[in-house]
Design a protein around this motif. Structure first.
Motif, PDB file in Angstrom:
ATOM      1  N   ILE A  22       0.835  -1.196   0.000  1.00 38.06           N
ATOM      2  CA  ILE A  22       0.000   0.000   0.000  1.00 38.06           C
ATOM      3  C   ILE A  22       0.874   1.252   0.000  1.00 38.06           C
ATOM      4  O   ILE A  22       1.799   1.374   0.810  1.00 38.06           O
ATOM      5  CB  ILE A  22      -0.930   0.016   1.225  1.00 38.06           C
ATOM      6  N   LEU A  23       0.569   2.179  -0.895  1.00 39.55           N
ATOM      7  CA  LEU A  23       1.250   3.471  -0.883  1.00 39.55           C
ATOM      8  C   LEU A  23       0.351   4.530  -1.493  1.00 39.55           C
ATOM      9  O   LEU A  23      -0.592   4.221  -2.224  1.00 39.55           O
ATOM     10  CB  LEU A  23       2.577   3.409  -1.634  1.00 39.55           C
ATOM     11  N   ASN A  24       0.668   5.782  -1.189  1.00 40.50           N
ATOM     12  CA  ASN A  24      -0.097   6.907  -1.719  1.00 40.50           C
ATOM     13  C   ASN A  24       0.213   7.131  -3.191  1.00 40.50           C
ATOM     14  O   ASN A  24       1.357   6.962  -3.633  1.00 40.50           O
ATOM     15  CB  ASN A  24       0.217   8.172  -0.935  1.00 40.50           C
ATOM     16  N   LEU A  25      -0.785   7.562  -3.906  1.00 46.37           N
ATOM     17  CA  LEU A  25      -0.633   7.831  -5.328  1.00 46.37           C
ATOM     18  C   LEU A  25       0.474   8.846  -5.597  1.00 46.37           C
ATOM     19  O   LEU A  25       1.231   8.702  -6.568  1.00 46.37           O
ATOM     20  CB  LEU A  25      -1.960   8.341  -5.891  1.00 46.37           C
ATOM     21  N   ASP A  26       0.615   9.852  -4.729  1.00 37.65           N
ATOM     22  CA  ASP A  26       1.608  10.899  -4.979  1.00 37.65           C
ATOM     23  C   ASP A  26       3.046  10.455  -4.690  1.00 37.65           C
ATOM     24  O   ASP A  26       3.981  11.247  -4.828  1.00 37.65           O
ATOM     25  CB  ASP A  26       1.275  12.166  -4.191  1.00 37.65           C
ATOM     26  N   ALA A  86     -20.330  11.963  -4.175  1.00 37.81           N
ATOM     27  CA  ALA A  86     -18.915  11.931  -4.544  1.00 37.81           C
ATOM     28  C   ALA A  86     -18.484  10.506  -4.890  1.00 37.81           C
ATOM     29  O   ALA A  86     -17.703  10.293  -5.821  1.00 37.81           O
ATOM     30  CB  ALA A  86     -18.068  12.493  -3.412  1.00 37.81           C
ATOM     31  N   ILE A  87     -18.980   9.530  -4.146  1.00 41.06           N
ATOM     32  CA  ILE A  87     -18.663   8.129  -4.441  1.00 41.06           C
ATOM     33  C   ILE A  87     -19.123   7.776  -5.855  1.00 41.06           C
ATOM     34  O   ILE A  87     -18.372   7.180  -6.632  1.00 41.06           O
ATOM     35  CB  ILE A  87     -19.332   7.195  -3.410  1.00 41.06           C
ATOM     36  N   LYS A  88     -20.339   8.169  -6.198  1.00 36.54           N
ATOM     37  CA  LYS A  88     -20.874   7.879  -7.528  1.00 36.54           C
ATOM     38  C   LYS A  88     -20.042   8.566  -8.605  1.00 36.54           C
ATOM     39  O   LYS A  88     -19.694   7.962  -9.629  1.00 36.54           O
ATOM     40  CB  LYS A  88     -22.326   8.330  -7.604  1.00 36.54           C
ATOM     41  N   ARG A  89     -19.692   9.837  -8.377  1.00 34.80           N
ATOM     42  CA  ARG A  89     -18.912  10.584  -9.363  1.00 34.80           C
ATOM     43  C   ARG A  89     -17.546   9.955  -9.582  1.00 34.80           C
ATOM     44  O   ARG A  89     -17.107   9.762 -10.727  1.00 34.80           O
ATOM     45  CB  ARG A  89     -18.752  12.033  -8.889  1.00 34.80           C
ATOM     46  N   ILE A  90     -16.872   9.590  -8.487  1.00 36.21           N
ATOM     47  CA  ILE A  90     -15.534   8.995  -8.600  1.00 36.21           C
ATOM     48  C   ILE A  90     -15.611   7.637  -9.291  1.00 36.21           C
ATOM     49  O   ILE A  90     -14.819   7.328 -10.179  1.00 36.21           O
ATOM     50  CB  ILE A  90     -14.895   8.867  -7.207  1.00 36.21           C
ATOM     51  N   ILE A 150      -9.913   4.924  -1.372  1.00 37.51           N
ATOM     52  CA  ILE A 150     -10.293   6.332  -1.353  1.00 37.51           C
ATOM     53  C   ILE A 150     -11.152   6.582  -0.115  1.00 37.51           C
ATOM     54  O   ILE A 150     -12.170   5.904   0.086  1.00 37.51           O
ATOM     55  CB  ILE A 150     -11.096   6.699  -2.614  1.00 37.51           C
ATOM     56  N   LYS A 151     -10.759   7.545   0.700  1.00 42.60           N
ATOM     57  CA  LYS A 151     -11.561   7.905   1.869  1.00 42.60           C
ATOM     58  C   LYS A 151     -12.637   8.872   1.415  1.00 42.60           C
ATOM     59  O   LYS A 151     -12.357  10.034   1.090  1.00 42.60           O
ATOM     60  CB  LYS A 151     -10.695   8.533   2.953  1.00 42.60           C
ATOM     61  N   VAL A 153      -3.264   1.389  -4.152  1.00 47.62           N
ATOM     62  CA  VAL A 153      -2.870   2.792  -4.146  1.00 47.62           C
ATOM     63  C   VAL A 153      -3.940   3.632  -3.466  1.00 47.62           C
ATOM     64  O   VAL A 153      -5.125   3.543  -3.799  1.00 47.62           O
ATOM     65  CB  VAL A 153      -2.625   3.290  -5.584  1.00 47.62           C
ATOM     66  N   ILE A 154      -3.504   4.455  -2.512  1.00 48.57           N
ATOM     67  CA  ILE A 154      -4.410   5.356  -1.811  1.00 48.57           C
ATOM     68  C   ILE A 154      -4.466   6.680  -2.561  1.00 48.57           C
ATOM     69  O   ILE A 154      -3.440   7.324  -2.790  1.00 48.57           O
ATOM     70  CB  ILE A 154      -3.958   5.579  -0.359  1.00 48.57           C
ATOM     71  N   ALA A 155      -5.664   7.057  -2.952  1.00 52.67           N
ATOM     72  CA  ALA A 155      -5.866   8.292  -3.710  1.00 52.67           C
ATOM     73  C   ALA A 155      -6.802   9.218  -2.945  1.00 52.67           C
ATOM     74  O   ALA A 155      -7.649   8.777  -2.171  1.00 52.67           O
ATOM     75  CB  ALA A 155      -6.455   7.972  -5.085  1.00 52.67           C
ATOM     76  N   ALA A 156      -6.631  10.509  -3.180  1.00 54.00           N
ATOM     77  CA  ALA A 156      -7.497  11.510  -2.555  1.00 54.00           C
ATOM     78  C   ALA A 156      -8.787  11.653  -3.350  1.00 54.00           C
ATOM     79  O   ALA A 156      -8.863  11.292  -4.531  1.00 54.00           O
ATOM     80  CB  ALA A 156      -6.777  12.846  -2.480  1.00 54.00           C
TER      81      ALA A 156
END
Length: 284
Positions: free
Chosen positions: A48-52, A105-109, A98-99, A72-75
């Motif tokens: 696990i790591l952040n996208l950035d 927002a969930i639907k949009r993402i 994704i938190k 991958v953890i994304a914002a």
């Protein structure tokens, strides 16, 4: 595989970059490569790591990057088009985390994610998350629940966890858990690696796994709460073909079903602690 091996198969996504371990990327990556060659490598899941940090990851891992299956953890405000380009860079992207608990927002993402990219949306363990969970299910994604942290107040109650599991079962929504699950059984533990740091009663990953199985196969919430609250190792019996807790038992096939269709994994900043604890109990 035995019942316990079936439970452990790919269970632990390695989150050594995050508290309380908070390792450097090089140290965490080296650990992951070492765990892949260890006796219990079958229990190791993704890195696990952040996208950035993808560029840093490429630099650190170089020719060994193909050995890493990535979560991958994304914002919430990630440039999803740019993410699609990163996915085509040759790294083994397996899923996103994704938190986000706002249904719109969930639907949009979910609608912007690359096709075939599995996403986990982290939502609070709270009755108010029901609509968010329904949205996650409707959009073909998965849920992520946080089971602890570095302070006692971050640990949800057994009642709240049992209710959350029941909601996930009702929706037939697969999930992963993260944080505070370093130990097989519920127990009082240090919440950080600082000897003077806080302590708290942490949830056990065997408790959580079996509570998920209990509810998935028709058990009631009150019994699941009791199971989550169980701290006595003598209440458990680990057989080659089954896991047993008091008057309940789950076969290796049932456990395989749960791991495939419902309880998909754990994010843990330690891979060694859960394995060592299982060995100390004589369960491995």
């Amino acid at each position: 595989m035995t019942a316990i091996e079936t439970l452990l198969a790919g269970l632990f996504d390695y989150a050594g970059l995050y508290p309380p371990a908070s390792l450097s990327l090089r140290s965490a990556a080296n650990n992951y490569l070492e765990y892949r060659l260890s006796k219990h490598a079958g229990a190791l899941g993704r890195f696990i790591l952040n996208l950035d940090r993808l560029d840093e990851f490429r630099s650190v891992t170089a020719d060994s990057s193909h050995h890493f299956a990535l979560s991958v953890i994304a914002a919430e405000n990630t440039d999803w088009a740019a993410l699609a380009q990163g996915i085509n860079s040759g790294l083994r992207f397996e899923c996103l985390e994704i938190k986000c608990s706002e249904p719109s927002a969930i639907k949009r993402i979910a609608q912007q994610l690359p096709r075939n990219m599995m996403a986990y949306f982290e939502v609070p363990i709270h009755p108010s998350s029901r609509v968010a969970l329904e949205t996650i299910q409707e959009n073909g994604a998965r849920a992520k629940i946080r089971m602890g942290g570095v302070v006692p107040d971050a640990i949800p109650s057994v009642f709240d966890v049992a209710q959350m599991l029941k909601t996930l079962v009702d929706l037939r929504l697969p999930f992963k858990a993260t944080a505070g699950l370093h130990h097989p059984l519920r127990s009082k533990q240090a919440l950080t690696y600082n000897l003077e740091g806080p302590t708290g009663t942490m949830h056990g990953f065997v408790n959580l796994s079996c509570a998920a199985a209990l509810l998935f196969f028709g058990g009631d919430v009150e019994e699941a709460r009791c199971l989550l609250d169980e701290e006595d190792p003598a209440a458990w019996e680990i057989r080659a073909d089954s896991l047993r807790w008091r008057n309940q038992a789950w076969t290796a096939d049932q456990i395989a079903n749960i791991r495939r269709d419902f309880f998909l994994g754990i994010g843990s900043c330690s891979f060694e602690e859960p394995i060592h604890d299982l060995e100390s109990l004589g369960w491995l």
